[in-house]
Design an enzyme around this catalytic site. Structure first.
Site, PDB file in Angstrom:
ATOM      1  N   ASP A   1     -10.965   3.485   4.145  1.00 27.70           N
ATOM      2  CA  ASP A   1     -11.348   2.075   4.023  1.00 27.70           C
ATOM      3  C   ASP A   1     -12.868   1.906   4.009  1.00 27.70           C
ATOM      4  OD1 ASP A   1      -9.445   0.124   3.734  1.00 27.70           O
ATOM      5  OD2 ASP A   1      -8.899   0.074   5.851  1.00 27.70           O
TER       6      ASP A   1
ATOM      7  N   GLN B   1      -4.296  -1.426   9.648  1.00 28.00           N
ATOM      8  CA  GLN B   1      -4.282  -2.772   9.065  1.00 28.00           C
ATOM      9  C   GLN B   1      -4.848  -3.798  10.053  1.00 28.00           C
ATOM     10  OE1 GLN B   1      -3.198  -3.552   5.836  1.00 28.00           O
ATOM     11  NE2 GLN B   1      -4.023  -5.569   6.317  1.00 28.00           N
TER      12      GLN B   1
ATOM     13  N   LYS C   1       0.841  -1.202   0.000  1.00 28.50           N
ATOM     14  CA  LYS C   1       0.000   0.000   0.000  1.00 28.50           C
ATOM     15  C   LYS C   1       0.876   1.252   0.000  1.00 28.50           C
ATOM     16  CE  LYS C   1      -3.817  -2.400   2.168  1.00 28.50           C
ATOM     17  NZ  LYS C   1      -4.431  -2.866   3.404  1.00 28.50           N
TER      18      LYS C   1
END
Ligand code: NDP
Length: 290
Positions: A120, A97, A53
């Protein structure tokens, strides 16, 4: 006849090129899009995802910072870091994460992320906004799947889409986005009896379970579009999807490969969401100055 294997690399690289161009233009106007990625602990798969990422971000001309915290980090310490990132004007997107260590509540952490930096789309406010069709960042993996279908030119409206899996990250929002595209949607999960009978009715079959090769040709209607979200590490070290690719190849009309399609597209939507968050921040700043 053999299925058309969707070329994820080609789709991803052209979409990322678009994002890069827009990111450069925004940077030239004084706002470089910035993403903060937070990882707690040493989970090897998570370390790889985080690296990918951050790398994708830099390649797209965006600013990125990775916060690597030790496994024993307390929930309070993590929440404090998120509050700092919420207030940092260089950061437009925050991603924590998962999985987090067991002593930290993922729910609590997600709720601490500023709604406008939740790239997200895990924050309950954004989940609600997506559900009622209001403007919000779209959940990365499901939005990536929709993008793949659209870029290949597969019609969604009026089709019967079956989603296998009902997690908050993939299955449920996937069903919701397919519904927004006017598909007729069915969701299957671990308590669904006779699942094959349902999946065989699918024009579009999206599988997000986390069990290697569990979907075979017996689950697939001839000519169906099969999208494999699963990422499973086999004992051999190789990656496999939830769909038995070789078995389904002669039955499906289209199929996505694993690795190399939904995974990189998910990261691409993350970049898009970060860019859009940065654009909104830049507009808000201009409005304040005016
Ligand atoms: P979860 O474990 O959270 O959810 C799995 C879902 O599969 C559950 O809803 C479960 O049902 C269902 N399920 C389990 N067994 C069966 C079965 N035998 N038949 C039907 N349904 C079943 O996983 P995620 O949704 O987070 O992830 C799914 C997969 O997608 C994983 O391989 C993950 O690595 C991958 N993934 C890939 C991403 C990408 O970028 N490509 C991003 C995110 C995930 P129930 O609810 O009843 O337990």
């Amino acid at each position: 006849m053999s299925a058309h294997v969707i070329n994820g690399k080609e789709i991803v690289s052209s979409y990322r090129a678009e994002i890069k161009e827009e990111a450069h233009a925004l940077t030239a106007r004084g706002t470089q899009p910035g993403l903060a990625v937070v990882i707690v602990g040493e989970d090897p798969a998570s370390q790889v995802y985080v690296r990918n990422k951050a790398k994708a971000c830099e390649e797209a001309g965006m600013y990125s910072e990775v916060h690597r915290l030790p496994e024993q980090t307390s929930e309070a310490e993590l929440l404090q870091l998120i509050r700092e990132l919420n207030g940092n004007p260089k950061i437009h997107g925050i991603l924590v994460q998962s999985p987090l260590p067991k002593h930290i509540s993922e729910e609590r952490v997600v709720e601490e992320i500023a709604v406008e930096k939740d790239v997200d789309c895990f924050h309950p406010t954004n989940v609600g906004n997506v559900t009622i069709g209001k403007d919000a960042p779209l959940p990365c993996t499901p939005a990536g799947v929709i993008q793949i279908l659209k870029k290949v030119g597969i019609p969604i409206a009026g089709k019967h889409a079956v989603v296998v899996g009902r997690s908050n990250i993939v299955g449920k929002p996937m069903a919701l986005l397919l519904l927004r595209e006017h598909a007729t949607v069915t969701i299957c999960h671990s308590r669904t009896p006779n699942m094959e009978e349902i999946t065989r009715q699918a024009d579009i079959l999206v599988v997000a379970v986390g069990k290697a090769n569990m979907i075979g040709k017996r689950h697939v209607k001839p000519g169906a579009v099969v999208v494999d979200v699963g990422i499973n590490r086999l004992d051999t070290g190789k990656l496999a999807g939830d769909v038995d690719f070789e078995d389904v190849l002669d039955t499906a009309g289209y199929i996505t490969p694993v690795p190399g399609c939904v995974g990189p597209m998910t990261i691409t939507v993350l970049l898009r969401n970060t860019l859009e968050a940065a654009k909104r921040a830049s507009q808000a700043e201009t409005a304040v100055k005016a």
